[in-house]
Design a protein around this motif. Structure first.
Motif, PDB file in Angstrom:
ATOM      1  N   ILE A  40      79.486  75.734  23.235  1.00  0.00           N
ATOM      2  CA  ILE A  40      80.815  74.878  23.393  1.00  0.00           C
ATOM      3  C   ILE A  40      81.228  74.671  24.980  1.00  0.00           C
ATOM      4  N   ALA A  41      80.658  75.752  25.609  1.00  0.00           N
ATOM      5  CA  ALA A  41      80.924  75.513  27.325  1.00  0.00           C
ATOM      6  C   ALA A  41      80.016  74.312  27.662  1.00  0.00           C
ATOM      7  N   THR A  42      78.752  74.164  26.993  1.00  0.00           N
ATOM      8  CA  THR A  42      77.798  73.095  27.687  1.00  0.00           C
ATOM      9  C   THR A  42      78.401  71.774  27.140  1.00  0.00           C
ATOM     10  N   ILE A  43      78.911  71.582  26.019  1.00  0.00           N
ATOM     11  CA  ILE A  43      79.530  70.569  25.526  1.00  0.00           C
ATOM     12  C   ILE A  43      80.828  69.928  26.321  1.00  0.00           C
ATOM     13  N   SER A  44      81.480  70.991  26.527  1.00  0.00           N
ATOM     14  CA  SER A  44      82.916  70.802  27.194  1.00  0.00           C
ATOM     15  C   SER A  44      82.476  70.325  28.738  1.00  0.00           C
ATOM     16  N   ASP A  46      79.694  68.609  29.544  1.00  0.00           N
ATOM     17  CA  ASP A  46      79.264  67.244  29.422  1.00  0.00           C
ATOM     18  C   ASP A  46      80.437  66.399  29.338  1.00  0.00           C
ATOM     19  N   VAL A  47      81.492  66.680  28.287  1.00  0.00           N
ATOM     20  CA  VAL A  47      82.619  65.670  28.214  1.00  0.00           C
ATOM     21  C   VAL A  47      83.398  65.398  29.661  1.00  0.00           C
ATOM     22  N   VAL A  48      83.574  66.589  30.126  1.00  0.00           N
ATOM     23  CA  VAL A  48      84.406  66.449  31.383  1.00  0.00           C
ATOM     24  C   VAL A  48      83.406  65.677  32.193  1.00  0.00           C
ATOM     25  N   MET A  49      82.134  65.904  32.399  1.00  0.00           N
ATOM     26  CA  MET A  49      81.237  65.011  33.497  1.00  0.00           C
ATOM     27  C   MET A  49      81.148  63.483  33.210  1.00  0.00           C
ATOM     28  N   MET A  50      81.173  63.355  31.770  1.00  0.00           N
ATOM     29  CA  MET A  50      81.177  61.820  31.271  1.00  0.00           C
ATOM     30  C   MET A  50      82.866  61.267  31.579  1.00  0.00           C
ATOM     31  N   LEU A  58      82.434  57.861  28.553  1.00  0.00           N
ATOM     32  CA  LEU A  58      82.835  58.705  27.588  1.00  0.00           C
ATOM     33  C   LEU A  58      82.564  58.252  26.147  1.00  0.00           C
ATOM     34  N   ALA A  59      83.039  57.209  25.828  1.00  0.00           N
ATOM     35  CA  ALA A  59      83.128  56.401  24.737  1.00  0.00           C
ATOM     36  C   ALA A  59      81.380  56.146  24.230  1.00  0.00           C
ATOM     37  N   THR A  60      80.508  56.038  25.122  1.00  0.00           N
ATOM     38  CA  THR A  60      79.137  55.755  24.853  1.00  0.00           C
ATOM     39  C   THR A  60      78.669  56.973  24.579  1.00  0.00           C
ATOM     40  N   GLY A  61      78.917  58.105  25.230  1.00  0.00           N
ATOM     41  CA  GLY A  61      78.239  59.518  25.028  1.00  0.00           C
ATOM     42  C   GLY A  61      78.763  59.949  23.912  1.00  0.00           C
ATOM     43  N   SER A  62      80.151  59.707  23.516  1.00  0.00           N
ATOM     44  CA  SER A  62      80.832  60.367  22.287  1.00  0.00           C
ATOM     45  C   SER A  62      80.005  59.716  20.981  1.00  0.00           C
ATOM     46  N   LEU A  63      79.566  58.356  21.020  1.00  0.00           N
ATOM     47  CA  LEU A  63      78.911  57.385  19.913  1.00  0.00           C
ATOM     48  C   LEU A  63      77.526  58.146  20.002  1.00  0.00           C
TER      49      LEU A  63
END
Length: 90
Positions: A40-44, A46-50, A58-63
């Protein structure tokens, strides 16, 4: 003479089979819980950096993540089905 003969240990402080099982469960589950928290910390992170790159990133990384998850679950399903078949065969 032991002191427990004169001062019996209260029932509250005696180990029970349930407490032994709970300790064994904790020993098994703690590494799994820590692994999940690190995931969960790794994914969080990644989301913050995107998010710093902008909304498009952020939308591209999420997709991309959601498309990857479909392939990951498919592979886990295939491996989960092949394992008992291979064990039966061997």
């Amino acid at each position: 003479m032991s002191s427990s003969r004169f001062w019996p240990v209260p029932r509250l402080f005696r180990p029970s089979p349930w407490s032994k099982e709970a300790l064994a469960l904790l020993r098994l589950g703690l590494p799994l819980a820590l692994t999940h928290l690190s995931y969960i910390a790794t994914i969080s992170t990644d989301v913050v950096m995107m998010g710093w790159l902008g909304p498009e990133a952020l939308a591209t990384g999420s997709l991309a993540w959601h498309l990857f998850v479909y392939f990951e679950y498919f592979a886990m399903g295939v491996l989960g089905a092949v394992s008992p078949i291979l064990a039966q065969h061997l």
